[in-house]
Design a protein around this motif. Structure first.
Motif, PDB file in Angstrom:
ATOM      1  N   VAL A  56       5.868   4.178  -7.976  1.00 31.96           N
ATOM      2  CA  VAL A  56       4.952   5.328  -7.972  1.00 31.96           C
ATOM      3  C   VAL A  56       3.659   4.987  -8.703  1.00 31.96           C
ATOM      4  CG1 VAL A  56       4.626   7.695  -8.799  1.00 31.96           C
ATOM      5  CG2 VAL A  56       6.760   7.055  -7.670  1.00 31.96           C
ATOM      6  N   LYS A  57       3.757   4.196  -9.748  1.00 30.57           N
ATOM      7  CA  LYS A  57       2.554   3.749 -10.456  1.00 30.57           C
ATOM      8  C   LYS A  57       1.676   2.873  -9.558  1.00 30.57           C
ATOM      9  CE  LYS A  57       4.750   3.299 -15.027  1.00 30.57           C
ATOM     10  NZ  LYS A  57       5.110   2.307 -16.086  1.00 30.57           N
ATOM     11  N   ALA A  58       2.330   2.094  -8.686  1.00 26.80           N
ATOM     12  CA  ALA A  58       1.630   1.024  -7.969  1.00 26.80           C
ATOM     13  C   ALA A  58       1.008   1.447  -6.650  1.00 26.80           C
ATOM     14  CB  ALA A  58       2.603  -0.137  -7.722  1.00 26.80           C
ATOM     15  N   CYS A  59       1.622   2.404  -5.928  1.00 20.18           N
ATOM     16  CA  CYS A  59       1.155   2.693  -4.572  1.00 20.18           C
ATOM     17  C   CYS A  59       1.613   4.072  -4.121  1.00 20.18           C
ATOM     18  CB  CYS A  59       1.673   1.627  -3.597  1.00 20.18           C
ATOM     19  SG  CYS A  59       3.472   1.624  -3.368  1.00 20.18           S
ATOM     20  N   HIS A  60       1.279   4.415  -2.899  1.00 17.00           N
ATOM     21  CA  HIS A  60       1.752   5.660  -2.311  1.00 17.00           C
ATOM     22  C   HIS A  60       3.247   5.535  -2.025  1.00 17.00           C
ATOM     23  CE1 HIS A  60       1.812   9.280   0.193  1.00 17.00           C
ATOM     24  NE2 HIS A  60       2.522   8.583   1.057  1.00 17.00           N
ATOM     25  N   VAL A  61       4.022   6.559  -2.429  1.00 16.07           N
ATOM     26  CA  VAL A  61       5.477   6.528  -2.241  1.00 16.07           C
ATOM     27  C   VAL A  61       5.944   7.816  -1.577  1.00 16.07           C
ATOM     28  CG1 VAL A  61       7.716   6.544  -3.431  1.00 16.07           C
ATOM     29  CG2 VAL A  61       5.939   4.964  -4.175  1.00 16.07           C
TER      30      VAL A  61
ATOM     31  N   ASP B 185       0.809  -1.220   0.000  1.00  8.15           N
ATOM     32  CA  ASP B 185       0.000   0.000   0.000  1.00  8.15           C
ATOM     33  C   ASP B 185       0.841   1.268   0.000  1.00  8.15           C
ATOM     34  OD1 ASP B 185      -2.840  -1.170   0.430  1.00  8.15           O
ATOM     35  OD2 ASP B 185      -1.615  -2.159   1.945  1.00  8.15           O
ATOM     36  N   ALA B 186       2.030   1.197   0.596  1.00  6.54           N
ATOM     37  CA  ALA B 186       2.892   2.381   0.663  1.00  6.54           C
ATOM     38  C   ALA B 186       4.348   1.952   0.769  1.00  6.54           C
ATOM     39  CB  ALA B 186       2.518   3.265   1.852  1.00  6.54           C
ATOM     40  N   MET B 187       5.218   2.787   0.227  1.00  6.48           N
ATOM     41  CA  MET B 187       6.654   2.560   0.345  1.00  6.48           C
ATOM     42  C   MET B 187       7.342   3.841   0.776  1.00  6.48           C
ATOM     43  SD  MET B 187       7.812   0.416  -3.020  1.00  6.48           S
ATOM     44  CE  MET B 187       6.736  -0.802  -3.814  1.00  6.48           C
ATOM     45  N   ASN B 188       8.383   3.685   1.595  1.00 10.20           N
ATOM     46  CA  ASN B 188       9.377   4.738   1.730  1.00 10.20           C
ATOM     47  C   ASN B 188      10.643   4.212   1.075  1.00 10.20           C
ATOM     48  OD1 ASN B 188      11.824   6.132   2.988  1.00 10.20           O
ATOM     49  ND2 ASN B 188      10.124   7.444   3.626  1.00 10.20           N
ATOM     50  N   ILE B 189      11.106   4.930   0.062  1.00  8.00           N
ATOM     51  CA  ILE B 189      12.282   4.511  -0.696  1.00  8.00           C
ATOM     52  C   ILE B 189      13.424   5.473  -0.400  1.00  8.00           C
ATOM     53  CG2 ILE B 189      13.228   4.031  -2.979  1.00  8.00           C
ATOM     54  CD1 ILE B 189      10.347   3.566  -3.942  1.00  8.00           C
ATOM     55  N   ASP B 190      14.565   4.920  -0.037  1.00  8.09           N
ATOM     56  CA  ASP B 190      15.755   5.742   0.170  1.00  8.09           C
ATOM     57  C   ASP B 190      16.314   6.163  -1.190  1.00  8.09           C
ATOM     58  OD1 ASP B 190      15.866   5.733   2.948  1.00  8.09           O
ATOM     59  OD2 ASP B 190      16.961   3.846   3.020  1.00  8.09           O
TER      60      ASP B 190
END
Length: 282
Positions: free
Chosen positions: A199-204, A166-171
């Motif tokens: 970004v296409k798939a979920c909240h980032v 549902d969400a990612m935090n990407i470094d």
């Protein structure tokens, strides 16, 4: 010899050996995650700790981690479970939990504010099969899922997990190919490609740790924030950026902590292109 297809390293792994990440191995001619379900860390965290500012604020989330990583960041804040010698000792100290056990624990914590599962602490994508299996089962129970990652993984890996995250935090550790290659042993293009798919798939949301003398220029921040702005426009999404203060750690103790004024100036710079920019560790 079997070749691992998780990231840019494409490790050739002999039977019963491990790849560069210290977690993927070869059994009966097949590459598998040796750290599948083997947890070194588990906690019920505020979701803001991931950090996520614009996804379920105020919620808590069951956060789990294993061991191993496919980068070699000298400033790693979780070095004891990522890629130091201690990290590889955790192979014998970690405890196995099945996806069913993880989901049961997550469900039992609902009364304490838990919304789901966060895969974090070490690099979760080196054991993407475990992420997929847990999140798929948990989603059937109506829970949500967060991934905290360095983004160094192939499209195949992203496609396997994306339906359940549902969400990612990407470094986004820098906006420099040289920084990724020479400082981290990474692949900047792979990270950018992974980010676009995420970004296409979920909240980032992104986190950039600012290291004095390495990635702290206004020029680089303008490039980084402009690129994120382009993603926002392309996919019609708002993407927060966390600009975080560095403190000496692990193999990078010869640097001073980032000046707070530097962080605030870079926040101001990023806001030339982005609406949501947050200072961290200040």
């Amino acid at each position: 010899m079997p070749v691992c297809d998780v990231c840019f390293r494409h490790c050739k792994i002999e039977e019963n050996s491990t790849g560069f990440c210290g977690a993927r191995t070869c059994r009966d001619g097949k590459i598998i995650p040796d750290n599948y379900g083997k947890l070194t860390s588990i906690a019920l965290d505020p979701i803001e700790k991931k950090p996520l500012k614009m996804f379920r604020p105020g919620a808590k989330i069951l956060s789990i981690g294993s061991y191993g990583c496919n980068l070699r960041c000298p400033f790693c804040q979780n070095s004891t479970i990522s890629w130091s010698q201690k990290a590889f000792e955790y192979k014998n100290k970690s405890e196995y939990y099945s996806p069913e056990e993880i989901v049961k624990t997550a469900m039992n914590l609902r009364d304490h504010g838990n919304i789901g599962i966060a895969f974090t602490y070490n690099e979760p994508l080196i054991s993407y099969e475990f992420v997929r299996d847990c999140a798929k089962l948990s989603k059937e129970c109506g829970m949500e899922h967060v991934l905290v990652t360095n983004g160094s993984a192939t499209k195949k890996v992203l496609d396997e997990i994306a339906p359940y995250i549902d969400a990612m935090n990407i470094d986004l550790k820098s906006f420099s190919e040289k920084f990724y290659k020479d400082f981290l042993g990474g692949d900047f293009q792979m990270v950018k490609d992974f980010i676009e798919g995420a970004v296409k798939a979920c909240h980032v949301e992104f986190t950039t740790l600012i290291i004095p003398g390495e990635n702290d220029s206004e020029g680089e921040m303008r490039k980084l924030s402009a690129w994120i702005s382009g993603l926002e426009n392309q996919y019609d999404k708002k993407i927060p950026l966390h600009i975080t203060r560095f403190f000496p750690s692990f193999k990078l103790t010869d640097k001073e902590p980032t000046e707070i004024s530097t962080i605030m100036n870079l926040v101001k710079t990023a806001k030339e292109n982005l609406e949501f920019v947050f200072p961290g560790n200040v």
